[in-house]
Write a protein that holds these residues in place. Structure first.
Motif, PDB file in Angstrom:
ATOM      1  N   ALA A  62       0.808  -1.226   0.000  1.00 45.26           N
ATOM      2  CA  ALA A  62       0.000   0.000   0.000  1.00 45.26           C
ATOM      3  C   ALA A  62       0.837   1.270   0.000  1.00 45.26           C
ATOM      4  CB  ALA A  62      -0.925  -0.008   1.214  1.00 45.26           C
ATOM      5  N   SER A  63       2.008   1.230   0.615  1.00 41.04           N
ATOM      6  CA  SER A  63       2.830   2.429   0.770  1.00 41.04           C
ATOM      7  C   SER A  63       4.234   2.020   1.193  1.00 41.04           C
ATOM      8  CB  SER A  63       2.226   3.358   1.826  1.00 41.04           C
ATOM      9  OG  SER A  63       2.249   2.708   3.097  1.00 41.04           O
ATOM     10  N   LYS A  64       5.130   2.998   1.247  1.00 40.58           N
ATOM     11  CA  LYS A  64       6.481   2.731   1.733  1.00 40.58           C
ATOM     12  C   LYS A  64       6.437   2.217   3.169  1.00 40.58           C
ATOM     13  CE  LYS A  64      10.889   5.077   2.662  1.00 40.58           C
ATOM     14  NZ  LYS A  64      11.653   6.341   2.490  1.00 40.58           N
ATOM     15  N   GLN A  65       5.594   2.808   4.020  1.00 38.66           N
ATOM     16  CA  GLN A  65       5.476   2.374   5.400  1.00 38.66           C
ATOM     17  C   GLN A  65       4.942   0.955   5.497  1.00 38.66           C
ATOM     18  OE1 GLN A  65       6.606   3.783   8.093  1.00 38.66           O
ATOM     19  NE2 GLN A  65       5.781   2.208   9.476  1.00 38.66           N
ATOM     20  N   ASP A  66       3.957   0.647   4.659  1.00 36.32           N
ATOM     21  CA  ASP A  66       3.383  -0.697   4.639  1.00 36.32           C
ATOM     22  C   ASP A  66       4.440  -1.727   4.266  1.00 36.32           C
ATOM     23  OD1 ASP A  66       1.063  -2.622   4.510  1.00 36.32           O
ATOM     24  OD2 ASP A  66       1.657  -2.683   2.397  1.00 36.32           O
ATOM     25  N   VAL A  67       5.244  -1.421   3.260  1.00 39.26           N
ATOM     26  CA  VAL A  67       6.314  -2.335   2.847  1.00 39.26           C
ATOM     27  C   VAL A  67       7.335  -2.494   3.962  1.00 39.26           C
ATOM     28  CG1 VAL A  67       8.240  -2.652   1.241  1.00 39.26           C
ATOM     29  CG2 VAL A  67       6.018  -1.889   0.385  1.00 39.26           C
ATOM     30  N   ALA A  68       7.689  -1.394   4.612  1.00 35.40           N
ATOM     31  CA  ALA A  68       8.667  -1.450   5.705  1.00 35.40           C
ATOM     32  C   ALA A  68       8.158  -2.341   6.839  1.00 35.40           C
ATOM     33  CB  ALA A  68       8.950  -0.041   6.218  1.00 35.40           C
ATOM     34  N   GLU A  69       6.885  -2.221   7.166  1.00 36.17           N
ATOM     35  CA  GLU A  69       6.316  -3.052   8.243  1.00 36.17           C
ATOM     36  C   GLU A  69       6.281  -4.522   7.845  1.00 36.17           C
ATOM     37  OE1 GLU A  69       2.530  -1.438   9.279  1.00 36.17           O
ATOM     38  OE2 GLU A  69       3.366   0.454  10.017  1.00 36.17           O
ATOM     39  N   ARG A  70       6.005  -4.799   6.578  1.00 34.92           N
ATOM     40  CA  ARG A  70       5.973  -6.193   6.119  1.00 34.92           C
ATOM     41  C   ARG A  70       7.377  -6.789   6.143  1.00 34.92           C
ATOM     42  NH1 ARG A  70       3.438  -5.146   2.147  1.00 34.92           N
ATOM     43  NH2 ARG A  70       1.409  -5.436   3.169  1.00 34.92           N
ATOM     44  N   LEU A  71       8.362  -6.021   5.721  1.00 37.05           N
ATOM     45  CA  LEU A  71       9.740  -6.496   5.774  1.00 37.05           C
ATOM     46  C   LEU A  71      10.146  -6.814   7.215  1.00 37.05           C
ATOM     47  CD1 LEU A  71      11.396  -4.074   3.212  1.00 37.05           C
ATOM     48  CD2 LEU A  71      11.271  -6.561   2.996  1.00 37.05           C
ATOM     49  N   GLU A  72       9.689  -5.993   8.146  1.00 34.34           N
ATOM     50  CA  GLU A  72      10.004  -6.249   9.549  1.00 34.34           C
ATOM     51  C   GLU A  72       9.335  -7.531  10.024  1.00 34.34           C
ATOM     52  OE1 GLU A  72      11.595  -5.497  13.470  1.00 34.34           O
ATOM     53  OE2 GLU A  72      12.184  -5.190  11.380  1.00 34.34           O
ATOM     54  N   GLN A  73       8.121  -7.781   9.583  1.00 34.14           N
ATOM     55  CA  GLN A  73       7.439  -9.032   9.942  1.00 34.14           C
ATOM     56  C   GLN A  73       8.172 -10.237   9.364  1.00 34.14           C
ATOM     57  OE1 GLN A  73       4.839  -9.533  12.068  1.00 34.14           O
ATOM     58  NE2 GLN A  73       5.037  -7.351  12.524  1.00 34.14           N
ATOM     59  N   VAL A  74       8.644 -10.119   8.135  1.00 32.24           N
ATOM     60  CA  VAL A  74       9.417 -11.207   7.522  1.00 32.24           C
ATOM     61  C   VAL A  74      10.670 -11.472   8.343  1.00 32.24           C
ATOM     62  CG1 VAL A  74      10.800 -11.849   5.509  1.00 32.24           C
ATOM     63  CG2 VAL A  74       8.535 -10.820   5.193  1.00 32.24           C
ATOM     64  N   ARG A  75      11.355 -10.392   8.718  1.00 28.78           N
ATOM     65  CA  ARG A  75      12.588 -10.532   9.496  1.00 28.78           C
ATOM     66  C   ARG A  75      12.312 -11.182  10.849  1.00 28.78           C
ATOM     67  NH1 ARG A  75      15.473  -8.425  13.388  1.00 28.78           N
ATOM     68  NH2 ARG A  75      13.826  -6.953  13.957  1.00 28.78           N
ATOM     69  N   LEU A  76      11.266 -10.731  11.529  1.00 31.75           N
ATOM     70  CA  LEU A  76      10.929 -11.285  12.833  1.00 31.75           C
ATOM     71  C   LEU A  76      10.521 -12.756  12.730  1.00 31.75           C
ATOM     72  CD1 LEU A  76       8.908  -8.294  14.335  1.00 31.75           C
ATOM     73  CD2 LEU A  76      11.146  -9.111  15.098  1.00 31.75           C
ATOM     74  N   ALA A  77       9.708 -13.066  11.736  1.00 28.72           N
ATOM     75  CA  ALA A  77       9.265 -14.447  11.557  1.00 28.72           C
ATOM     76  C   ALA A  77      10.446 -15.374  11.305  1.00 28.72           C
ATOM     77  CB  ALA A  77       8.264 -14.530  10.414  1.00 28.72           C
ATOM     78  N   ALA A  78      11.363 -14.940  10.456  1.00 27.38           N
ATOM     79  CA  ALA A  78      12.543 -15.762  10.174  1.00 27.38           C
ATOM     80  C   ALA A  78      13.386 -15.942  11.435  1.00 27.38           C
ATOM     81  CB  ALA A  78      13.368 -15.119   9.066  1.00 27.38           C
ATOM     82  N   ALA A  79      13.531 -14.882  12.226  1.00 27.77           N
ATOM     83  CA  ALA A  79      14.311 -14.964  13.459  1.00 27.77           C
ATOM     84  C   ALA A  79      13.667 -15.911  14.461  1.00 27.77           C
ATOM     85  CB  ALA A  79      14.468 -13.575  14.071  1.00 27.77           C
ATOM     86  N   GLU A  80      12.352 -16.066  14.387  1.00 32.80           N
ATOM     87  CA  GLU A  80      11.624 -16.959  15.285  1.00 32.80           C
ATOM     88  C   GLU A  80      11.577 -18.397  14.781  1.00 32.80           C
ATOM     89  OE1 GLU A  80       8.812 -13.220  16.703  1.00 32.80           O
ATOM     90  OE2 GLU A  80       7.980 -14.777  15.412  1.00 32.80           O
ATOM     91  N   GLY A  81      12.235 -18.648  13.649  1.00 38.11           N
ATOM     92  CA  GLY A  81      12.343 -20.020  13.155  1.00 38.11           C
ATOM     93  C   GLY A  81      11.341 -20.406  12.100  1.00 38.11           C
TER      94      GLY A  81
END
Length: 337
Positions: free
Chosen positions: A101-120
């Motif tokens: 939806a926006s630059k902020q939306d993409v940034a939040e999704r990237l953070e979710q990807v990073r967190l999910a990967a860190a959680e295994g």
């Protein structure tokens, strides 16, 4: 006379000892081999909405589960950067599922990807523009996969999102080892392209029942099973969208959400019980981030996972981890044999 009885008794006692000496040894008590743990493979397609990222990760923390997220890479592009993607035979900036939806939306999704990967959790590919590739050539598939990897690796730079997390590009180059085709639509060239593109598994199949995933040409093939559902126990693909079509014809009926939740839960649990009490084939269940029929299928998932993933003899794991274990076992057998 008394002496005769004593002789007879002694003879009988001696005969008993001889017979005992030559009797069959006692048979060892038979012990049934331990059953393997029941594996449950839960995955999510598209992986767009931030709230659903957070909700699924919270479910995983409550239950000890690890999920697979099949990410559509267009959700790492915003409307301003949509021209960075062109699907095979498509104009640049086209997608069947939109973009972030926006630059902020993409940034939040990237953070979710990073967190999910860190959680295994396992980050897989759902291609990019959600196009039907049933008629694509091998070159078309390789083009799409190259777009996925380029956009994933450069997601922060494309949108000028900073700071880019340390190690992101190395993670992006190596993290995505699995694929699920949009619409579960495949062709022979896809399976020629997958190993060349560096994938280890494909989860685009459908099977008549849960089964052991075979490995061919270096690719492990997973399949969503048909499971009995509803009053007549009619088979349906074990995915929320298929239940949505079965229950309401693909039209939202929020007033019936509780009924649909119960039906989905019962179908999931019946399929689980069949394997848990039987051959213990891996059970695969698929979901989307879309809350169909007022979230009925996510509600059923949370109830189901909350009951089964916490069992000591059940493992709710990702496709990536299943493949890693399978291949480690094969390597060990090869070394030892």
């Amino acid at each position: 006379m008394l002496r005769s009885y004593r002789v007879l008794a002694s003879s009988l006692a001696l005969l008993g000892c001889v017979n005992a000496a030559f009797a069959d040894p006692p048979k060892p008590q038979t012990v049934s081999p331990a059953k393997p743990k029941q594996v449950v493979l839960i995955s999510f397609d598209a992986a767009r909405d931030i709230s659903q990222w957070e909700r699924s990760r919270a479910l995983a923390k409550r239950t000890g589960a690890h999920f697979t997220y099949f990410l559509s890479c267009v959700f790492l592009l915003s409307p301003e950067t949509r021209q960075d993607y062109a699907g095979p035979g498509k104009a640049a900036g086209k997608s069947n599922v939109g973009f972030g939806a926006s630059k902020q939306d993409v940034a939040e999704r990237l953070e979710q990807v990073r967190l999910a990967a860190a959680e295994g959790h396992d980050i897989g590919s759902h291609a990019c523009g959600h196009f039907d590739g049933k008629d694509w050539s091998k070159a078309d598939w390789l083009t799409e996969f190259a777009s996925v990897r380029r956009i994933f690796e450069n997601a922060y730079a494309i949108k000028s999102i900073s700071p880019e997390p340390p190690g992101w590009r190395d993670f992006a180059r190596h993290a995505v080892t699995g694929f699920r085709a949009p619409y579960l639509s495949t062709d022979k060239p896809l399976y020629e392209a997958l190993p060349e593109a560096g994938f280890q598994y494909d989860a685009s199949g459908v099977s008549n029942e849960p089964e052991l995933p075979p490995t061919r040409n270096g690719i492990t093939h997973f399949a969503l099973p048909l499971i009995p559902e509803g009053p007549k126990a009619k088979p349906v693909v074990a995915m929320d969208y298929n239940l949505y079509v079965r229950h309401s014809g693909g039209i939202e009926k929020p007033a019936m959400a509780d009924e649909f939740t119960e039906r989905a839960y019962q179908a999931f649990h019946a399929a689980f019980d069949t394997e848990y009490n039987g051959k213990r084939m891996p059970l695969e269940l698929g979901f989307h981030f879309t809350l169909m029929n007022d979230g009925a299928y996510w509600n059923a998932l949370e109830r189901f996972a909350g009951e089964v993933c916490v069992k000591a003899d059940v493992e709710c794991i990702s496709f990536r981890d299943y493949v890693a274990r399978q291949r480690a076992g094969q390597a060990q057998a090869s070394v030892g044999g």
